[in-house]
Design an enzyme around this catalytic site. Sequence first.
Site, PDB file in Angstrom:
ATOM      1  N   GLY A   1       0.815  -1.216   0.000  1.00 49.72           N
ATOM      2  CA  GLY A   1       0.000   0.000   0.000  1.00 49.72           C
ATOM      3  C   GLY A   1       0.848   1.264   0.000  1.00 49.72           C
ATOM      4  N   GLN A   2       0.162   2.392   0.003  1.00 49.50           N
ATOM      5  CA  GLN A   2       0.839   3.687  -0.080  1.00 49.50           C
ATOM      6  C   GLN A   2       1.863   3.893   1.051  1.00 49.50           C
ATOM      7  OE1 GLN A   2      -0.487   8.227  -0.928  1.00 49.50           O
ATOM      8  NE2 GLN A   2      -1.830   7.167   0.476  1.00 49.50           N
TER       9      GLN A   2
ATOM     10  N   TYR B   1     -16.440   3.689   7.918  1.00 50.45           N
ATOM     11  CA  TYR B   1     -14.974   3.637   7.918  1.00 50.45           C
ATOM     12  C   TYR B   1     -14.429   4.148   9.258  1.00 50.45           C
ATOM     13  CZ  TYR B   1     -10.183   5.168   6.996  1.00 50.45           C
ATOM     14  OH  TYR B   1      -8.828   5.398   7.089  1.00 50.45           O
TER      15      TYR B   1
END
Length: 287
Positions: free
Chosen positions: A11-12, A127
Site C-alpha cells: 500500500g501507499q 470507515y
Amino acid sequence: MSKIVVFGASGQLGQCLKQVAAEMNITDIAFPNETEANILNTEALQQLFAKHQPQYVINCAAYTAVDKAEDELGLARKINKTGVENIAVLCKEHTTAFVQVSTDFIFAGNTPHPLIETDPAEPISVYGLTKLEGEQVIPPNTEKYFILRTSWLYSEHGNNFVKTMLKLGKERDELKIIADQVGTPTYAIDLASAILQIIESGSRAYGIYHYSNEGVTSWYDFAQGIFDISNTEVKVLPIHTAEYPTKATRPAYSVMDKSKIKKTFGIEIPYWRHSLEKCIAALSQNQ
C-alpha cells in the site's frame, strides 16, 4: 529474524516505509507479501511472528474505501477491527511493540479547535467507526502499542488526492472542489519517517499520538496548491459539501494537534505545502 515487520507493505504507506527505511539505512525490516502477512489468517500470522520474532510490527493494512464501506460494514470491520485484534494478540504473546495507523475519521469533525488525543471519538461513517474499533481492541490485548492517527494521506504511490488532481488538471478546464471541509494533508513519506524515528528511539512512551503535516487547509486550497506548484492551468471553483453528496459523511473540521508527538519524540513536522512541493517534484521526475 527482522526487528520490524510491516503489514500492508504494498500500500501507499507501506511503500513509503520501504523508501524511508532505505534512506535511513534500516536493513532489519521485512515487507512480507499479502499472503504471508494476511491479517485475517491467524495461522499465517503465527508463522510470520515465529519466523521473524519482530520487536515491532507496523500495521498499514486497512479497509480505506470510505464510501464503499457504507455498504460493506462486515468486510470493513473484519479488516479494520478483527485483523488488528489478531495482530495485537500475537504482539502480546511475542512481547512485540505494535504500531497501528489510524485516522482523523474517528472524530465527528464538529469542534472549533485542533483535536487532541483525548478528545471524544464520535465517528460519523462506517470507515471511521471500524477504524475506532480497531484502536479499541488494542489496549485490552497488549500494553506495548503506538496508535498514530493521521489525515489526508498522499504520496507518489497508490491512489490519492494529489495524483487524482494532477490527472484531472490535465484533462479538464474547470474543477469544482469542496471548500468547507478543513484539515491537514499528510505526505506519507513524512509519516513513515516519524514512525521509524519513534521505533529507532527505542522509546516506551506508548499510547495514542496525532501526526499530520503542519498547517490548516481546505480541499479547495489543497487542490489550488497542487495546481500552483505543478504549474497546471485549470480553473478551480469552491463548492459546499452539500453540492457534492457522497455516501459517507466526512468530518467538516479534523485539524489535529501534534504537540504530544513533537514533545515526546522531538519529531520535527514539515509544513504541508513544503512537503507537497517535494512530492510533486518526485512525481515529475518519475514521469
